[in-house]
Enzyme design. Structure first.
Site, PDB file in Angstrom:
ATOM      1  N   ASP A  93       1.015  -1.110   0.257  1.00 41.91           N
ATOM      2  CA  ASP A  93      -0.044  -0.182   0.185  1.00 41.91           C
ATOM      3  C   ASP A  93       1.012   1.289  -0.051  1.00 41.91           C
ATOM      4  OD1 ASP A  93      -1.596  -2.235   0.777  1.00 41.91           O
ATOM      5  OD2 ASP A  93      -3.150  -1.216   1.877  1.00 41.91           O
TER       6      ASP A  93
ATOM      7  N   GLU B  31      -2.803  -7.108  13.683  1.00 38.34           N
ATOM      8  CA  GLU B  31      -2.956  -7.558  11.724  1.00 38.34           C
ATOM      9  C   GLU B  31      -1.231  -6.921  11.684  1.00 38.34           C
ATOM     10  OE1 GLU B  31      -4.748  -3.941   9.768  1.00 38.34           O
ATOM     11  OE2 GLU B  31      -4.084  -4.851   7.959  1.00 38.34           O
TER      12      GLU B  31
HETATM   13  C1  6A9 Z   1     -10.771  -1.526   3.432  1.00 36.28           C
HETATM   14  C2  6A9 Z   1     -12.666  -1.374   5.139  1.00 36.28           C
HETATM   15  C3  6A9 Z   1     -15.167  -1.951   7.395  1.00 36.28           C
HETATM   16  C4  6A9 Z   1      -4.098  -4.271   2.971  1.00 36.28           C
HETATM   17  O1  6A9 Z   1      -4.995  -8.076   4.403  1.00 36.28           O
HETATM   18  C5  6A9 Z   1      -6.392  -7.920   3.426  1.00 36.28           C
HETATM   19  C6  6A9 Z   1      -4.856  -6.437   2.561  1.00 36.28           C
HETATM   20  C7  6A9 Z   1      -3.574  -6.813   2.481  1.00 36.28           C
HETATM   21  O2  6A9 Z   1      -4.089  -7.755   1.018  1.00 36.28           O
HETATM   22  C8  6A9 Z   1      -2.951  -6.254   2.011  1.00 36.28           C
HETATM   23  O3  6A9 Z   1      -0.896  -5.872   1.723  1.00 36.28           O
HETATM   24  N1  6A9 Z   1      -5.314  -5.729   3.673  1.00 36.28           N
HETATM   25  C9  6A9 Z   1      -2.687  -4.901   3.237  1.00 36.28           C
HETATM   26  O4  6A9 Z   1      -2.020  -3.597   2.512  1.00 36.28           O
HETATM   27  C10 6A9 Z   1      -6.333  -4.869   4.459  1.00 36.28           C
HETATM   28  C11 6A9 Z   1      -7.056  -4.399   3.015  1.00 36.28           C
HETATM   29  C12 6A9 Z   1      -8.486  -3.457   3.627  1.00 36.28           C
HETATM   30  C13 6A9 Z   1      -9.535  -2.974   2.555  1.00 36.28           C
HETATM   31  C14 6A9 Z   1     -10.689  -3.085   2.658  1.00 36.28           C
HETATM   32  C15 6A9 Z   1     -11.989  -1.496   3.691  1.00 36.28           C
HETATM   33  C16 6A9 Z   1     -13.826  -2.035   5.645  1.00 36.28           C
HETATM   34  O5  6A9 Z   1     -14.842  -1.087   6.669  1.00 36.28           O
END
Ligand code: 6A9
Length: 736
Positions: free
Chosen positions: A476, A709
């Site tokens: 990100d 996380e």
């Molecule tokens: C946002 C929120 C209720 C971000 O673990 C999943 C991903 C990874 O693949 C990525 O590498 N996460 C990491 O930088 C989380 C992404 C969540 C996005 C959704 C919406 C909903 O609110």
């Protein structure tokens, strides 16, 4: 006709929403029955469904009285601040979960039997009082009463109503049976916030055909209820009730399943042998169980845009069987997360991994693209802000499934010839798709300098972001070139491609295909001169991205317009990016995970001097080393811990992430086994890192009740419980 002239018409067609032309990878038929039903609704505290689109879904809700306020618990929500999670789950036939909600303790048990005749299951819901409640309150206080709802919900499609008509339903069931709409009205009248209908999917019609049955109960500690599911068989019209579950008694069966889980866990991960105590072993069991118990089945379609069409089109309607990063915050499939999840799951049950990978690779379109984030169905969509819903078919996500594949190949078990056979068969079917996937990266993500790679999807015109994000890379807000453009070269993507080529070559060898093209590509890309020429910055002394870059950027609040009308309040102006010095083409000054990729994916020669430098950076507390794991960005980096916009907190700018630390450990283990100048150092750092990670994650779990996380100064941050790739701590404990 004589001259042999021809017109050569070559058109590049992009068929964004056309499925890949080759055969679908077949699901394992022998699992069809066995894996039909499960706790495949990870986004609710407890839910059961089958892996079919029209499945009846079972779910549970309850009212919690807290500080004289009434809360409805249904969707896992970290604002509920509950401790919950699967304590044991084998991914196939058994799971046991505990949920602690203030004074009340709810346990949910799922048990399945199956043979050729049947695939019955039982869900047991039991209510107890928590220890704190029984200690603090004297015996004279009344037992807390919990308002418990169990529901059975199905989509009304044609006449597929699996239950009874409304009238006969009321005759047969001593509880309410009504269309969802009424239920919602009733919940509203009880003062429950409208919060997306308390998470219930509202099927868009208001006829009186029931599509929801709700059982409402007021229960006290000591209460326990078994929901028995039994498919209607032609020869029997009457249920034999609990009859067939009487021997062995359910308690005995549950006890045996628990023991079998512990035994298998012990055999697979061998934590006691490695010196972990019972509590740590228990911690590992829970972390693992919540990952595997988070396997879900989703059904629906993604929304997709491409460079050819900016109005979203619907991807084809499809099911997806996948684990999820976080049951509370993003209970859905993410492409590159899944490659990490399956590293752990494949150790336990490689058959499950094949099912999951089959499901994901069958989502591939005609171009070889797989959507990154899977938001399938209304329930999933209702939880995601609009701007995240649409997937772009030009955008990638790291091909981490190559890690899973490598690990599956490394652990082909000659004592299980049947499994070896199935896995190789699976690779035979998957191979054309793996090739297409790899080719898609080569067709769409190459850089302008030959041999380089470049993640698409950065915002070139942004004014608010300190450094435009690269969501596609999975990292990100990790700092890249300050001014995105076609000249960019991304070292992590280069490494994924070199590594992926090597894994593809191995697959080809195993299934009797020609490995040569991939082997050649791998060796070519692993040549140190090539890699270093594209990505080693002599000036900085580390591997880096290349692009138009300056460190001299900052966020500054915009000036309010001068002429305000009399009485007009000064508007709140946003912070915008200010560039103090012009960007220059060059290596990007940001030491962190990206710089470690040549190490992480084991591209470096064991005697390479650059390996030595990379290890030094890794181990330096002034740069990347902490007592809790390797941080994502060096402490002296310009954007260390910096907000990206005034509202966008740092994410991959210093925090410790477990998936990357896992790869670092795997690489340290590899280099620790290679004779050379850095062998001993790799071993030493590897042990220290492993102990730091395990001790801290365990401590944080004891303190907070969660796996997180990410970790900042040792403290858990971000979404929780996050038993996606953070659950790799179990593999770390077992020394993989
Ligand atoms: C946002 C929120 C209720 C971000 O673990 C999943 C991903 C990874 O693949 C990525 O590498 N996460 C990491 O930088 C989380 C992404 C969540 C996005 C959704 C919406 C909903 O609110």
């Amino acid at each position: 006709a004589v001259g042999g002239y021809f017109i050569y018409l070559r058109v590049q067609e992009r068929r964004v929403v056309t499925p890949f032309a080759g055969a679908l990878i077949p699901f394992d038929r022998s699992y069809k029955n066995e894996l039909l039903w499960g706790t495949y609704r990870p986004g609710v505290y407890f839910g059961v469904r089958s892996r079919t689109p029209d499945s009846v879904e079972m779910g549970m809700m309850w009212f919690s009285y807290n500080a004289h306020q009434l809360f409805l618990r249904h969707l896992c929500d970290q604002n509920d601040k509950l401790r919950y999670g699967w304590q044991q789950h084998d991914g196939r036939s058994f799971g046991y979960q505990e949920i602690i909600d203030d004074a009340v303790n709810i346990s949910t048990t799922f048990v399945k039997r199956h043979n050729d005749q049947t695939n019955d299951w039982i869900s047991r819901i039991a209510i107890g009082a928590t220890a704190s409640a029984s200690n603090s309150k004297k015996n004279d206080t009344p037992k807390p009463t919990t308002g418990l709802f169990l529901y059975f919900d199905w989509r009304t499609r044609g006449s597929s109503n699996p239950f009874y008509s409304a009238e006969s339903c009321r005759d047969h069931f001593p509880f309410c049976c009504l269309p969802k709409v009424s239920l919602l009205r009733r919940l509203f009248s009880l003062g429950v916030a409208a919060k997306s209908g308390a998470g219930l999917k509202l099927v868009g019609h208001t006829t009186q055909t029931p599509n929801l049955i709700v059982l409402e109960l007021a229960v006290q500690p000591g209460f326990s209820l078994d929901v028995v599911y039994e498919p209607m068989r032609q020869e029997t019209t009457r249920s034999n009730g609990l009859g067939s579950w009487k021997t062995p008694p359910l308690d005995t069966l549950i006890h045996a399943k628990k023991q079998a889980f512990r035994d298998k866990f012990h055999k697979v991960f061998q934590l006691i042998e490695r010196g972990y105590n019972d509590e740590q072993n228990e911690f590992a069991q829970r972390v693992f169980s919540n990952l595997i118990g988070g396997l879900g089945y989703f059904y629906g379609e993604s929304l997709v845009v491409s460079q050819w069409s900016s109005t979203p089109s619907k991807y084809w309607t499809t099911g997806l069987f996948t684990a999820v990063p976080s049951r509370s915050f993003f209970p859905r499939g993410f492409l590159w997360d899944e490659g990490f999840h399956q590293l752990l799951i494949s150790r336990w049950d490689v058959g499950l991994t094949r099912e999951v990978m089959t499901s994901w690779f069958n989502l591939m379109n005609a171009d070889g693209w797989i959507p990154r984030e899977q938001i399938l169905g209304d329930e999933a969509r209702s939880r995601v802000p609009d701007e995240f819903i649409i997937q772009n078919s030009e955008y990638a996500n790291p091909p981490s499934f190559f890690l899973t594949i490598e690990s599956m190949l490394d652990s082909l078990d000659p004592d299980r010839p049947d499994e070896v056979d199935k896995t190789l068969k699976f690779f035979e079917f998957a191979y054309p798709r793996l090739q297409a996937w790899y080719n898609w990266f080569n067709a769409t993500q190459t850089g302008s300098l030959i041999g380089s790679y470049h993640w698409r999807g950065r915002n070139i015109t942004t004014e608010r972001e300190l450094n435009p994000k690269t969501l596609t890379s999975g990292l990100d807000d990790y700092p890249r070139a300050s001014h995105p453009g076609p000249e960019e070269r991304h070292v992590d993507l280069y490494c994924w491609m070199a590594y992926g080529a090597g894994v593809l070559a191995r697959v080809a060898e195993e299934i009797g295909e020609n490995p040569l093209p991939y082997r050649t590509a791998e060796l070519y890309m692993k040549q140190q001169e090539r890699l270093d020429q594209l990505h080693w910055s002599d000036k900085h002394g580390f591997y880096a991205d290349f692009g138009r870059h300056t460190d001299a950027v900052r966020l500054e609040r915009q000036q309010a317009p001068r002429q305000l009308k009399p009485g007009q309040p000064a508007p709140q102006m946003p912070k915008v990016r200010v560039v103090d010095r012009d960007p220059k083409p060059g290596f990007v000054n940001a030491l962190g995970y990206v710089s470690l990729f040549p190490l992480m994916l084991r591209l470096l020669d064991p005697s390479a001097a650059t390996l030595g430098h990379t290890l030094d950076h890794l181990r330096s507390p002034n740069l990347l080393w902490t007592d809790y794991g390797v941080r994502s960005l060096a402490r002296n980096s310009a954007l260390f811990a910096a907000h990206n916009t005034e509202h966008d907190a740092p994410y991959w700018r210093g925090a410790v992430w477990i998936n990357m630390n896992f790869l670092i450990l795997k690489a340290l283990k590899f280099y620790g086994e290679q004779p050379g100048p850095f062998q001993e150092k790799s071993q030493r750092i590897g042990q220290e890192l492993r102990d730091n990670l395990v001790q801290n994650m365990y401590r944080q779990y004891q303190k907070t009740g969660y796996v997180w996380e990410q970790y900042v100064d040792g403290e858990g941050r971000g979404s929780h419980p996050f038993t996606g790739w953070s659950s790799l701590v179990v593999l770390i404990m077992s020394d993989f």
